[in-house]
Scaffold this active site. Structure first.
Site, PDB file in Angstrom:
ATOM      1  N   HIS A  63      33.601  13.747  47.095  1.00  0.00           N
ATOM      2  CA  HIS A  63      34.343  13.718  45.831  1.00  0.00           C
ATOM      3  C   HIS A  63      35.642  14.496  46.023  1.00  0.00           C
ATOM      4  O   HIS A  63      35.707  15.450  46.808  1.00  0.00           O
ATOM      5  CB  HIS A  63      33.534  14.374  44.717  1.00  0.00           C
ATOM      6  N   GLU A  65      37.033  16.757  44.259  1.00  0.00           N
ATOM      7  CA  GLU A  65      36.916  18.189  44.007  1.00  0.00           C
ATOM      8  C   GLU A  65      36.331  18.931  45.203  1.00  0.00           C
ATOM      9  O   GLU A  65      36.825  19.983  45.598  1.00  0.00           O
ATOM     10  CB  GLU A  65      36.021  18.464  42.792  1.00  0.00           C
ATOM     11  N   CYS A  93      31.439  16.160  37.901  1.00  0.00           N
ATOM     12  CA  CYS A  93      30.008  15.860  37.806  1.00  0.00           C
ATOM     13  C   CYS A  93      29.205  17.138  38.063  1.00  0.00           C
ATOM     14  O   CYS A  93      29.779  18.169  38.418  1.00  0.00           O
ATOM     15  CB  CYS A  93      29.651  14.781  38.824  1.00  0.00           C
ATOM     16  N   CYS A  96      29.910  18.706  41.569  1.00  0.00           N
ATOM     17  CA  CYS A  96      31.226  19.338  41.676  1.00  0.00           C
ATOM     18  C   CYS A  96      31.331  20.579  40.790  1.00  0.00           C
ATOM     19  O   CYS A  96      31.898  21.588  41.209  1.00  0.00           O
ATOM     20  CB  CYS A  96      32.312  18.325  41.344  1.00  0.00           C
TER      21      CYS A  96
END
Length: 165
Positions: A63, A65, A93, A96
């Site tokens: 991801h 992040e 999410c 993260c």
């Protein structure tokens, strides 16, 4: 005698930081990833800028992040990112958000909420859970309309083209 020392550079505004994150999000489109971008800043300095790479890497943890936090830690030579701000185009999410807490991030700025997986206010609020060892200051809604449009267009294209993500 000279004019004296120059003042320190001004911090990047949340609006400007999100513009950088939106540029990163656009880069994810080149390899078929969900267009989410993230930048990590220390004052006026960008120390990391990344976008989603789950499809490109075939890695569920890639991801924007997570990649940006990792790059920032490497750049700053510390895992403690308490002096940093992360700007990301979509509400993080649970994975993260947990990484933000674990990194002791100082501040999170996100554009659009994620009603299906958001863990910074929508479904959960891991960044403000007093039971955890750290709380992250959160600002949501910065350039939300722009970020939501990028995501909507991406998913509309997938539906009409039959792709999957």
């Amino acid at each position: 005698m000279g004019p004296g020392p120059s003042p320190p550079p001004a911090a990047v505004s949340d609006y400007q930081a999100m513009g950088l994150a939106l540029e990163e999000a656009a880069a994810a489109l080149a390899h078929g990833d969900v267009p989410v971008g993230a930048v990590v800043l220390v004052g006026d300095r960008v120390v990391a800028a990344r976008h989603n790479e789950r499809e490109r890497r075939a890695d569920p943890t890639a991801h924007a992040e997570i990649l940006a936090l990792s790059d920032a830690a490497r750049s700053l030579r510390t895992w403690r990112l308490d002096g940093c701000t992360l700007a990301v185009t979509l509400e993080p999410c649970p994975m993260c958000a947990g990484a933000l807490v674990a990194a002791r991030l100082g501040r999170l700025v996100f554009a659009t909420p994620d009603p299906k997986a958001g863990a910074c206010g929508s479904l959960y609020n891991l960044c403000a859970d007093p039971r955890l060892n750290h709380e992250v200051s959160v600002t949501g809604g910065v350039r939300a309309v722009e970020a939501a449009r990028v995501l909507s267009e991406f998913f509309s294209g997938l539906r009409s083209g039959g792709g999957t993500v």
